[in-house]
Enzyme design. Sequence first.
Site, PDB file in Angstrom:
ATOM      1  N   TYR A 265       0.648  -1.263  -0.058  1.00 38.18           N
ATOM      2  CA  TYR A 265       0.025   0.212   0.082  1.00 38.18           C
ATOM      3  C   TYR A 265       0.800   1.462  -0.023  1.00 38.18           C
ATOM      4  O   TYR A 265       0.312   2.391   0.245  1.00 38.18           O
ATOM      5  CB  TYR A 265      -0.932   0.013   1.128  1.00 38.18           C
ATOM      6  CG  TYR A 265      -2.006  -1.060   1.019  1.00 38.18           C
ATOM      7  CD1 TYR A 265      -2.218  -1.704  -0.158  1.00 38.18           C
ATOM      8  CD2 TYR A 265      -3.094  -0.941   2.203  1.00 38.18           C
ATOM      9  CE1 TYR A 265      -3.348  -2.485  -0.102  1.00 38.18           C
ATOM     10  CE2 TYR A 265      -4.074  -1.683   1.717  1.00 38.18           C
ATOM     11  CZ  TYR A 265      -4.282  -2.657   0.915  1.00 38.18           C
ATOM     12  OH  TYR A 265      -5.355  -3.363   0.870  1.00 38.18           O
TER      13      TYR A 265
ATOM     14  N   LYS B 123       3.048 -14.778   3.915  1.00 39.61           N
ATOM     15  CA  LYS B 123       2.789 -15.616   2.666  1.00 39.61           C
ATOM     16  C   LYS B 123       4.476 -15.777   2.160  1.00 39.61           C
ATOM     17  O   LYS B 123       4.716 -15.649   0.984  1.00 39.61           O
ATOM     18  CB  LYS B 123       1.907 -14.758   1.491  1.00 39.61           C
ATOM     19  CG  LYS B 123       1.785 -15.651   0.351  1.00 39.61           C
ATOM     20  CD  LYS B 123       0.708 -16.663   0.459  1.00 39.61           C
ATOM     21  CE  LYS B 123       0.583 -17.440  -0.750  1.00 39.61           C
ATOM     22  NZ  LYS B 123      -0.420 -18.575  -0.470  1.00 39.61           N
TER      23      LYS B 123
ATOM     24  N   ASP C 100      -3.769 -17.631   3.271  1.00 39.14           N
ATOM     25  CA  ASP C 100      -4.963 -18.220   2.765  1.00 39.14           C
ATOM     26  C   ASP C 100      -5.709 -19.211   3.783  1.00 39.14           C
ATOM     27  O   ASP C 100      -6.488 -19.285   3.973  1.00 39.14           O
ATOM     28  CB  ASP C 100      -4.619 -18.943   1.308  1.00 39.14           C
ATOM     29  CG  ASP C 100      -3.067 -19.695   1.354  1.00 39.14           C
ATOM     30  OD1 ASP C 100      -2.224 -19.110   2.229  1.00 39.14           O
ATOM     31  OD2 ASP C 100      -3.039 -20.265   0.406  1.00 39.14           O
TER      32      ASP C 100
ATOM     33  N   ASP D 247      -5.620  -5.491   6.037  1.00 42.23           N
ATOM     34  CA  ASP D 247      -6.661  -4.745   5.730  1.00 42.23           C
ATOM     35  C   ASP D 247      -7.932  -5.816   5.245  1.00 42.23           C
ATOM     36  O   ASP D 247      -9.134  -5.431   5.898  1.00 42.23           O
ATOM     37  CB  ASP D 247      -6.370  -4.030   4.218  1.00 42.23           C
ATOM     38  CG  ASP D 247      -7.395  -3.278   3.911  1.00 42.23           C
ATOM     39  OD1 ASP D 247      -8.369  -2.829   4.543  1.00 42.23           O
ATOM     40  OD2 ASP D 247      -7.199  -2.800   2.750  1.00 42.23           O
TER      41      ASP D 247
END
Length: 337
Positions: A122, A174, A208, A232
């Site tokens: 971001y 991740k 995930d 987020d």
Amino acid sequence: MSIPVTLIAGDGIGPSIAEATVRILAAAGADIEWDRQVAGMAGVARWNDPIPDATLDSIKRTRLALKGPLETPVGDGFRSINVALRKTFDLYANVRPAHTIIPGRFKDIDIVLVRENTEGLYIGVEHYVKIGDDPKAAAESVAIITRVGSERIVRYAFEYAMKNNRKKVTLVHKANILKFSQGLFLDVGRMVAREYEGRIQFEERIIDAMAMHLVMRPEVFDVIVTTNLFGDILSDEISGLVGGLGLAPGANIGTTAAIFEAVHGTAPDIAGKNIANPGALVLAACMMLDHINDGDRATRIRHAFESTLREGVVLTRDLGGTASTDEFTNAVIARLG
Ligand code: NAI
């Protein structure tokens, strides 16, 4: 001595829920001197700026702000409100607590999500890539993760856990795919976690799998720490597990200031009708009281608020009732004793 706090009521339902919050804090005896400032469309109307210098100066002075929802004007020339606040006050930790008040599908959710607020995907470094004649044949967005930024957010999560008698920190990443950026975050997280060994339990989850675990067994999570984009998404998912954004407060903690806010938007469909639920902003104000070491008062307000909800007689429409904002506020105040 009263504590100065910048109050940005906000747009849409903002003024109504801000007034309700101010009334509840006053009834609880909080000694706060509100410095009322504007931002969002109210800032544009008054100063032609959605985040006027007068508002930033006020927060620089008070180092504390309570902020209602803001409408971001669309179009060139206007500063992004969140970016201006994040940059000016280095608001690196976004803290979103969520716990079950009215048991629904889940009975015992009590999660605090700590999201890194200044780095990752971001940061806004993006560009198109021209291939052949097509100037927008591809687009590239850059994610920056730094050792310093990772260390301070993970440390914040562990310190939060220590201070609030929490047992476990779950780091979400991740790193199996993004071996450099997410790998760095995970490495730093493991290093910080070792310092708290024996005091705070540590676990790692891949994003995930975490999204799935949250909807299957949210009760097993305690404090969660993650990078900007994942935070987020997970923070809204977690809000949904405990009844939606109407009850979701958030804190943005920085090195030079702390800003507390309701997570929901300006709700233009119900603005001016005196039917909005002030809950999220009231709970955000309680986080602010915790932050200024007035935790007993925060607990008293939370009890009054939650028992009003549990009794289920005076509820706003988003929670299935018919009460107005004023009636709900009065019911909470009556329970403050
Ligand atoms: P929204 O959160 O304003 O509304 C979504 C739905 O939830 C609407 O049906 C609304 O009536 C309801 N709702 C929201 N808060 C409520 C409350 N306290 N009590 C009862 N019902 C409530 O989201 P939307 O419509 O996507 O955004 C509207 C505006 O808000 C946009 O201009 C957006 O940019 C801004 N916004 C500002 C935020 C902030 O300043 N933190 C966050 C999200 C949106």
